[in-house]
Write a protein that holds these residues in place. Structure first.
Motif, PDB file in Angstrom:
ATOM      1  N   ARG A  12       1.043  -1.383   0.068  1.00  0.00           N
ATOM      2  CA  ARG A  12      -0.298  -0.016   0.413  1.00  0.00           C
ATOM      3  C   ARG A  12       0.954   1.057   0.159  1.00  0.00           C
ATOM      4  NH1 ARG A  12      -1.550  -3.175   3.387  1.00  0.00           N
ATOM      5  NH2 ARG A  12      -0.365  -1.588   5.161  1.00  0.00           N
ATOM      6  N   ARG A  13       0.050   2.263  -0.779  1.00  0.00           N
ATOM      7  CA  ARG A  13       1.134   3.776  -0.886  1.00  0.00           C
ATOM      8  C   ARG A  13      -0.328   4.694  -0.381  1.00  0.00           C
ATOM      9  NH1 ARG A  13      -0.012   6.754  -5.013  1.00  0.00           N
ATOM     10  NH2 ARG A  13      -0.785   6.407  -6.670  1.00  0.00           N
ATOM     11  N   CYS A  14       0.787   5.657   0.493  1.00  0.00           N
ATOM     12  CA  CYS A  14      -0.013   6.963   1.143  1.00  0.00           C
ATOM     13  C   CYS A  14      -0.382   7.212  -0.057  1.00  0.00           C
ATOM     14  CB  CYS A  14       0.768   7.805   1.623  1.00  0.00           C
ATOM     15  SG  CYS A  14       1.512   7.146   3.491  1.00  0.00           S
ATOM     16  N   CYS A  24      -9.858   2.021   5.837  1.00  0.00           N
ATOM     17  CA  CYS A  24      -8.799   2.442   6.328  1.00  0.00           C
ATOM     18  C   CYS A  24      -7.855   3.706   5.301  1.00  0.00           C
ATOM     19  CB  CYS A  24      -7.839   1.212   7.152  1.00  0.00           C
ATOM     20  SG  CYS A  24      -8.568   0.456   8.274  1.00  0.00           S
ATOM     21  N   GLN A  25      -8.398   3.473   4.470  1.00  0.00           N
ATOM     22  CA  GLN A  25      -7.599   3.657   3.096  1.00  0.00           C
ATOM     23  C   GLN A  25      -8.230   4.810   2.563  1.00  0.00           C
ATOM     24  OE1 GLN A  25      -4.589   3.387   1.547  1.00  0.00           O
ATOM     25  NE2 GLN A  25      -4.198   2.306   3.419  1.00  0.00           N
ATOM     26  N   ALA A  26      -9.705   5.574   3.321  1.00  0.00           N
ATOM     27  CA  ALA A  26     -10.014   6.333   3.147  1.00  0.00           C
ATOM     28  C   ALA A  26      -9.896   6.981   4.730  1.00  0.00           C
ATOM     29  CB  ALA A  26     -11.715   6.222   3.507  1.00  0.00           C
ATOM     30  N   TRP A  27      -9.860   6.742   5.664  1.00  0.00           N
ATOM     31  CA  TRP A  27      -9.103   7.326   6.970  1.00  0.00           C
ATOM     32  C   TRP A  27      -7.560   8.728   6.288  1.00  0.00           C
ATOM     33  CZ3 TRP A  27     -10.421   3.796  11.901  1.00  0.00           C
ATOM     34  CH2 TRP A  27     -11.834   3.981  12.237  1.00  0.00           C
ATOM     35  N   CYS A  83      -4.802  -1.735   7.711  1.00  0.00           N
ATOM     36  CA  CYS A  83      -4.887   0.068   8.574  1.00  0.00           C
ATOM     37  C   CYS A  83      -3.366   0.771   9.677  1.00  0.00           C
ATOM     38  CB  CYS A  83      -6.249  -0.359   9.735  1.00  0.00           C
ATOM     39  SG  CYS A  83      -7.071  -1.089   8.634  1.00  0.00           S
ATOM     40  N   GLY A  84      -2.501  -0.377   9.122  1.00  0.00           N
ATOM     41  CA  GLY A  84      -0.985   0.439  10.103  1.00  0.00           C
ATOM     42  C   GLY A  84      -1.181   1.930   9.975  1.00  0.00           C
ATOM     43  N   GLU A  85      -1.086   2.220   8.581  1.00  0.00           N
ATOM     44  CA  GLU A  85      -0.794   3.633   7.963  1.00  0.00           C
ATOM     45  C   GLU A  85      -1.821   4.377   8.982  1.00  0.00           C
ATOM     46  OE1 GLU A  85      -1.224   1.423   6.333  1.00  0.00           O
ATOM     47  OE2 GLU A  85       0.867   1.727   4.243  1.00  0.00           O
TER      48      GLU A  85
END
Length: 501
Positions: A55-57, A365-368, A466-468
């Protein structure tokens, strides 16, 4: 005769060369076709053997440019001063200067984060007109539309509802079945019509303080100003359905309109509403430990399956087509996934509903993460109208957080409401058998219940997805082996976020 033989002898090399050239072409074409097929099969096997792409930001600069976050504030906001009429994360709020002093608060959350409890606090306030998940009707009517495609319609619906215009609900909340285009203009039969919506089908009406009290319900056994949960069965017995026009008229009397929903995936979608001079929009964004969210979602997985599929479909729509689709929540090793895929076995041994819920959580989580990054880079005038709240902080410091929220909405804090929030978080039991029922619970136990209910593998999967976002929200990760957090963290409260506002 002799000349004909001489001609054949002279042209024999040419004919032989032509035959050889034709054979060469056929062999070459056959080789290329076979090579392409083998190359394709090898590529597929290689993709299966590769670990899922990291995953990337989200591209922060690109996202900021798309939503024009760096533009100047709206004229009304600039005239009233930076953040006029709005409280910061922990500061005081001044008098409103936009939209005639009327405030519009959107509770931005996702499923199973405690949003119903947060909304109930505003529902109890005597100065608030509260709407419970009106966008549910939109999602049901446009199913199986993916979540990303529905964001624009959701924003337009919010704009209408904040203006106390509920006619937009007729587009989505009509009864199932074929629609007669002339029906809205026809005289209703016996005073009733399937197209005439009433309070008896919207906004969680059985527990809505406005709908279930005078003047809309003259026979209600409680007053609007009284703080306390409403008995839905008693409201249904005492309060007949009222038309949307009456509800709109009541909405216009209140200084604050609060809408709670769980279907917005991108804070940037609301930028046109932030800039609308007819609205004084303020957003409270609620977060919760993703491991606790996953645990709660699993308890209600059948009820959440339909909308989880809509969320998951939005990721497939947004993914670049050239990239391989990654597994929703991959198993422990890439080799195990590759072996399962190559052998035709199921890549996951989980229940189908859990599979979709896990994938949807990764999208959430990516939306967060996008929202957290956008909020950090937003201009000051917009940051003053957006605040963040963790569920854990709300239930551990209920009175302090309630006061902060009410300051943000420019509302007084009644003593009865402070007692209410404290009692609701100090119940005897951790949970209810009905997960969507609002009741007094031991919310402090609910914070760490996931440690006893989720397996180590489930915890590891959620943290990988969801780590980031968890890092930005100051939720500590488990040990490297997927074990529970250390005992000190388990006994105490979660770490404070670095930037709670």
């Amino acid at each position: 005769m002799k000349s004909r033989r001489r001609w054949r002898w002279q042209h024999r090399p040419f004919a032989l060369g032509l035959v050889l050239y034709t054979l060469l072409l056929l062999l070459l074409v056959s080789y290329m076709l076979d090579y392409g097929a083998r190359r394709g099969r090898a590529g597929e096997e290689e993709l299966l053997l590769l670990p899922p792409p990291p995953r990337r930001c989200p591209s922060l600069e690109e996202a900021l440019g798309d939503w024009s976050w760096q533009e100047e504030p709206p004229p009304a906001a600039a005239a009233g001063g930076e953040g006029a009429g709005n409280g910061t994360a922990g500061g005081e709020a001044g008098p409103g200067s936009r939209a005639g002093g009327k405030r519009h608060v959107y509770l931005h959350a996702t499923w199973r984060t405690g949003s119903s409890f947060l909304g109930e606090l505003f529902n109890q306030h005597p100065d608030v007109f509260y709407l419970y998940e009106p966008m549910w009707h939109l999602w049901q009517a446009l199913y199986p539309g993916d979540a990303l495609s529905l964001q624009g319609a959701l924003r337009d619906m919010l704009r209408s509802l904040f203006r106390c215009d509920f006619s937009v609900l007729r587009l989505y909340a009509a009864p199932p079945g074929p629609r007669d285009p002339l029906a809205p203009f026809a005289a209703p039969s016996g005073g009733k019509s399937g197209h005439n919506l009433s309070t008896a089908s919207i906004f969680g009406w059985r527990t809505n303080k406005v709908i279930c009290s005078a003047p809309l319900c003259p026979d209600a056994p409680w007053a609007r100003e009284a703080v306390g949960l409403i008995d839905g069965a008693a409201c249904e017995r005492s309060c007949p359905p009222r038309g949307l026009r009456e509800l709109e008229a009541e909405c216009r009397k209140y200084p604050v309109v609060v809408i709670k929903d769980v279907r917005l995936l991108d804070l940037g979608v609301l930028l046109p509403l932030f800039r609308d001079p007819e609205l004084d929009l303020r957003v409270v964004q609620l977060f919760r430990d993703p491991r606790a969210v996953h645990n709660s979602r699993l308890k209600a997985k059948q009820a959440l399956l339909r909308e989880s599929i809509q969320v998951l479909r939005s990721r497939y729509r947004a993914e670049p087509r050239a990239l391989p689709r990654r597994q929703l929540l991959p198993p422990a090793g890439a080799a195990a996934a590759a072996a399962a895929a190559l052998s035709g076995a199921r890549a996951h041994q989980q229940h189908r509903a859990e599979f979709f819920l896990g994938g949807a959580l990764e999208v959430i989580c990516q939306a967060w993460l996008r929202d957290l990054l956008l909020a950090r880079r937003a201009p000051a005038w917009l940051r003053a109208r957006h605040t963040q709240l963790r569920y854990e902080d709300l239930v551990l410091e209920p009175r302090a957080q309630l006061r902060r929220l009410l300051r943000f909405a420019d509302l007084p804090a009644p003593d009865a409401l402070e007692d209410f929030v404290l009692n609701m978080t100090r119940g005897a039991a951790y949970s209810s058998e009905r997960p969507f029922l609002i009741s007094a619970r031991d919310a402090r136990e609910a914070i760490h219940a996931w440690r006893e209910r989720l397996s180590r593998e489930q915890v590891r999967q959620v943290e990988a997805a969801c780590g980031e976002a968890m890092s930005l929200l100051a939720y500590p990760l488990s040990g490297r082996d997927g074990d529970r957090p250390d005992a000190a963290a388990a006994r105490g409260r979660p770490s404070a976020p670095p930037n709670p506002g």
